[in-house]
Design a protein around this motif. Structure first.
Motif, PDB file in Angstrom:
ATOM      1  N   TRP A  57       0.846  -1.279   0.127  1.00 23.29           N
ATOM      2  CA  TRP A  57       0.183  -0.075   0.018  1.00 23.29           C
ATOM      3  C   TRP A  57       1.166   1.157  -0.016  1.00 23.29           C
ATOM      4  N   LYS A  58       1.935   1.199   0.918  1.00 20.36           N
ATOM      5  CA  LYS A  58       2.731   2.336   0.695  1.00 20.36           C
ATOM      6  C   LYS A  58       3.600   2.414  -0.484  1.00 20.36           C
ATOM      7  N   PHE A  59       3.906   1.593  -1.037  1.00 21.95           N
ATOM      8  CA  PHE A  59       4.423   1.479  -2.419  1.00 21.95           C
ATOM      9  C   PHE A  59       3.577   1.976  -3.517  1.00 21.95           C
ATOM     10  N   GLN A  60       2.408   1.877  -3.530  1.00 26.71           N
ATOM     11  CA  GLN A  60       1.579   2.207  -4.652  1.00 26.71           C
ATOM     12  C   GLN A  60       1.225   3.761  -4.220  1.00 26.71           C
ATOM     13  N   GLN A  61       1.369   4.215  -3.194  1.00 25.86           N
ATOM     14  CA  GLN A  61       1.146   5.670  -2.517  1.00 25.86           C
ATOM     15  C   GLN A  61       2.354   6.273  -3.203  1.00 25.86           C
ATOM     16  N   GLN A  62       3.328   6.101  -2.938  1.00 37.76           N
ATOM     17  CA  GLN A  62       4.841   6.467  -3.258  1.00 37.76           C
ATOM     18  C   GLN A  62       5.074   6.681  -4.658  1.00 37.76           C
ATOM     19  N   HIS A  63       4.687   5.744  -5.521  1.00 37.32           N
ATOM     20  CA  HIS A  63       5.222   5.787  -6.936  1.00 37.32           C
ATOM     21  C   HIS A  63       3.846   5.645  -7.792  1.00 37.32           C
ATOM     22  N   ARG A  64       2.877   6.236  -7.197  1.00 33.48           N
ATOM     23  CA  ARG A  64       1.577   6.389  -7.964  1.00 33.48           C
ATOM     24  C   ARG A  64       1.777   6.766  -9.480  1.00 33.48           C
ATOM     25  N   GLN A  65       2.619   7.996  -9.579  1.00 29.28           N
ATOM     26  CA  GLN A  65       2.947   8.704 -10.894  1.00 29.28           C
ATOM     27  C   GLN A  65       3.432   7.875 -11.863  1.00 29.28           C
ATOM     28  N   VAL A  66       4.483   7.007 -11.408  1.00 28.23           N
ATOM     29  CA  VAL A  66       5.389   5.977 -12.179  1.00 28.23           C
ATOM     30  C   VAL A  66       4.394   4.867 -12.627  1.00 28.23           C
ATOM     31  N   LEU A  67       3.755   4.380 -11.697  1.00 28.99           N
ATOM     32  CA  LEU A  67       2.909   3.324 -11.884  1.00 28.99           C
ATOM     33  C   LEU A  67       1.982   3.596 -12.971  1.00 28.99           C
TER      34      LEU A  67
END
Length: 561
Positions: A57-67
Motif C-alpha cells: 500500500w505504501k509503495f503504490q502511494q509513493q510511486h503512483r505517478q510512475v505506476l
C-alpha cells in the motif's frame, strides 16, 4: 523518469497482474483457507500478511505517478488492493471477534466506493473484472450488516442490483441466477426484524443490540458469584429455510451480536506509522472468541469443539449455541441414555420433509448425522454453557453432570402457536428474546412498529426489570450454584436474565398454553423465585400496558396455572 529498483519491479508485478491475498512470497496458501481454530497456527501468518500489504500500500502511494505513466496502472487495480485489505480486516475480525476490526474493513470498503475505484470496470469487456466488483459489493454489504448500517445497506443493495442487471445484459453468463439469489437473500435479511422503531417522521431508527455500558445490571455489593469468564463461543446454524446471507443465518447473526460489545473505531486512534495492523491491542479481550459454523458436518463440529476445548484458558467458559433442525428418536428403548433422545441435525445429504428429517435406518440404530447430548459429555470437564434453539431442544434436558464442573443448558420451546410458527423463517422467537427482549416481546404481541419515544421508555423500564431479575437469581436459596458461577460474566449474566424474562412473558401470554411452549433449562430454575415470581409477572403486565397490549396477557397470574 524515475528508475524502479528490482524490489519496486517485483511490487509492480504483485500489484498489476493477477494476485490474491497470500501469506507471502513463495507461500501459496490463502489466509482465509487457514483453519480458524488453533490461534498459534494462523496468527503469525496474518501478521506477515499485514506486513506485506503495508509495504504494498505504501509503495503504490509513493510511486503512483510512475505506476500510472509507465506501467498503465488502472484505478480498479488500486481498488482491488484496497478490497483485499478490507477483506483481510474482515477475516481478522472473524478470527479475533474484536469488532474494532470491522470498522477498519469498513473504512477501506467505503473509500473504494467514495473514490470510484471500480467505476471504469464496466467499460472494459472483461466479465471477470465485473465479478470482482460484484464480490466487493457483497463483502461491503456483509460488513455494513454487522455494523448495523442499515440505511447504507439499502443503498448498496440498490447499486448491486443495478450492477447485476448491467452485468447480465452485457455478458451471457451462467451465474445470473446465483447473483439474483444473493440479492434475494440480502433483501430478506434486511427485512427479517419483525418490528421496526419509527421516528416522528416515520423514518426507521436503527437500534443496536450489542452489549453497551449500563445495559448489564451490576452485581449487588457483597454478592459472591463465580469469577468465570466467557472465553470461547461456537455459534452453529443448521435450520432449514431460515433467512441467511453469506453463510450467516439470521439466528447466528443475532447471537453473534448478543456476544459482542459495541465496536470501538480504531480510526480515532493513532496507528503505527505506515502500518495497516493496529498496534494497540486491548489489555484484555473485549469479546469472547467465536467460531461461526454454518451447516457443519458432525466431524467439522466436533473438530471445532475439540480445538476450542483444548485452547480454553483457566477459569473460562465455553459457550455452545445450537440453532438447528431437530432429530427425533425412533422406536422405544428399555434404557434411556444420552443417545436415546435424538438431538439436532448436522449437515449431510439427506431428504428433509416439512423441516424434519426422514429416517432411513434400522430403528435400533442411532442417528449418525446428529449432535446428541452424549456427544457433549466429554466437554463438560470444563465449564460449559449450552443454548439449544430447536424443535427437539428438550433432548438436552437429559444431561448428567459427570465431572462436577459448572454446566447450564438453556432450551427453547419446542411448540409455538401458529402465528409465531409462521414467522420462523425470519428467525426463532427464543433467540430473538436472547438478542433483544423488547423486540421479541413486541413481536409476540403482534406489533409491527413502535414509536421511538415509547421504545426508549420501554427499554428504560426493562433495565429496572433486569435488575430485579438479577436479584431474584442471586437471592434465591434454592437455585443451583451453576447459575451463580456463570453470573459473574456480563455476557452470560445478561443471557440468563433475558432467558428468565422470556420464560415469564410466555407463561403469561394467552396464546402460549402448552407446557412445550415454555423454555426450559438444565438444571431447572426454581420457578417461584424466578419465572413465576409475582413481582416479575407484575412487571410484565406493566410493560404490556405501556405498549397497549395488556389484553393479550392474563390479568390474574393464577389463571395461568
Amino acid at each position: 523518469m524515475t528508475r524502479l529498483n528490482p524490489a519496486c519491479s517485483l511490487a509492480c508485478e504483485i500489484l498489476i497482474p493477477r494476485w490474491e491475498i497470500r501469506i507471502g512470497v513463495g507461500i501459496g496458501i490463502r489466509v482465509r483457507d487457514l483453519p480458524q481454530y488453533g490461534h498459534k497456527q494462523w496468527q503469525s501468518y496474518f501478521g506477515r500478511t499485514f506486513d506485506v500489504y503495508t509495504k504494498l500500500w505504501k509503495f503504490q502511494q509513493q510511486h503512483r505517478q510512475v505506476l500510472d505513466s509507465r506501467y498503465g496502472l488502472k484505478r480498479w487495480q488500486i481498488g482491488e488492493v484496497a478490497s483485499k485489505i478490507g477483506q483481510l480486516y474482515y477475516h481478522y475480525y472473524l478470527r479475533t471477534s474484536e469488532t474494532s476490526y470491522l470498522n477498519e474493513a469498513f473504512s477501506f470498503y467505503s473509500a473504494i466506493r467514495q473514490r470510484s475505484y471500480y467505476y471504469q470496470v464496466n467499460k472494459e469487456d472483461r466479465p471477470e473484472l465485473v465479478v470482482k466488483k460484484l464480490r466487493y459489493y457483497a463483502r461491503y454489504i456483509v460488513v455494513c450488516l454487522l455494523l448495523n448500517k442499515m440505511d447504507l445497506v439499502k443503498v448498496l443493495v440498490k447499486e448491486l442490483s443495478e450492477e447485476i442487471e448491467d452485468y447480465t445484459q452485457r455478458f451471457n453468463t451462467e451465474d445470473q441466477l446465483e447473483w439474483n439469489l444473493v440479492l434475494q437473500e440480502v433483501a430478506a435479511f434486511v427485512e427479517a426484524d419483525p418490528v421496526v422503531v419509527l421516528n416522528d417522521n416515520t423514518s426507521v431508527v436503527v437500534t443496536s443490540n450489542r452489549l453497551q455500558e449500563g445495559n448489564v445490571p451490576p452485581l449487588e455489593q457483597g454478592m459472591v458469584v463465580g469469577q468465570l469468564v466467557l472465553a470461547d463461543a461456537l455459534i452453529i446454524g443448521n435450520c432449514n429455510n431460515q433467512v441467511k446471507f453469506s453463510e450467516l443465518t439470521i439466528d447466528m447473526f443475532r447471537m453473534l451480536q448478543a456476544l459482542e460489545r459495541e465496536p470501538v473505531n480504531l480510526a480515532t486512534q493513532t496507528p503505527k506509522q505506515g502500518s495497516l495492523e493496529p498496534n494497540e491491542k486491548p489489555a484484555k479481550r473485549e469479546n469472547p472468541h467465536k467460531y461461526l459454523l454454518y451447516k457443519p458436518t458432525f466431524s467439522q463440529l466436533f473438530t471445532f469443539l475439540s480445538a476450542s476445548f483444548k485452547e480454553l484458558p483457566a477459569n473460562s467458559v465455553l459457550l455452545v449455541y445450537l440453532s438447528a433442525t431437530g432429530v427425533f428418536p425412533t422406536g422405544n428403548s428399555d434404557y434411556e441414555g444420552p443417545y436415546d433422545f435424538g438431538g439436532v441435525l448436522t449437515n449431510t445429504n439427506r431428504d428433509v420433509v416439512n423441516g424434519e428429517t426422514v429416517q432411513k435406518r434400522n430403528q435400533g440404530q442411532k442417528e449418525m448425522h446428529c449432535l446428541h447430548p452424549g456427544d457433549l459429555f466429554p466437554f463438560t470437564r470444563k465449564p460449559l454453557f449450552v443454548i439449544v434453539d430447536s424443535s427437539n431442544s428438550t433432548a438436552y434436558k437429559h444431561f448428567t453432570n459427570l465431572f462436577g464442573q459448572p454446566l447450564v443448558c438453556l432450551l427453547s420451546p419446542t411448540v409455538y402457536p401458529k402465528s409465531v410458527q409462521d414467522q420462523s423463517q425470519r428467525g426463532s422467537l427464543f433467540t430473538l428474546f436472547l438478542y433483544s427482549p423488547l423486540l421479541a416481546f413486541s413481536s409476540v404481541c403482534g406489533l409491527n412498529s413502535v414509536q421511538r419515544g415509547l421504545w426508549e421508555r420501554a427499554q428504560e423500564f426493562l433495565r429496572k426489570v433486569y435488575r430485579d431479575i438479577g436479584q431474584m437469581i442471586t437471592r434465591s436459596r434454592t437455585i443451583d450454584q451453576a447459575f451463580l458461577q456463570f453470573f459473574g460474566d456480563e455476557f452470560l449474566r445478561l443471557l440468563l436474565i433475558r432467558f428468565v424474562f422470556c420464560s415469564a412473558a410466555l407463561r403469561l401470554h394467552k396464546l402460549f398454553r402448552e407446557s412445550q411452549s415454555f423454555p426450559e433449562s438444565y438444571p431447572e430454575l426454581p420457578k417461584q423465585d424466578t419465572v413465576e415470581s409475582s413481582l416479575l409477572q407484575k412487571h410484565i403486565l406493566e410493560l404490556a400496558t405501556m405498549l397497549d397490549v395488556q389484553s393479550l396477557f392474563w390479568d390474574d397470574p393464577l389463571e395461568v396455572y
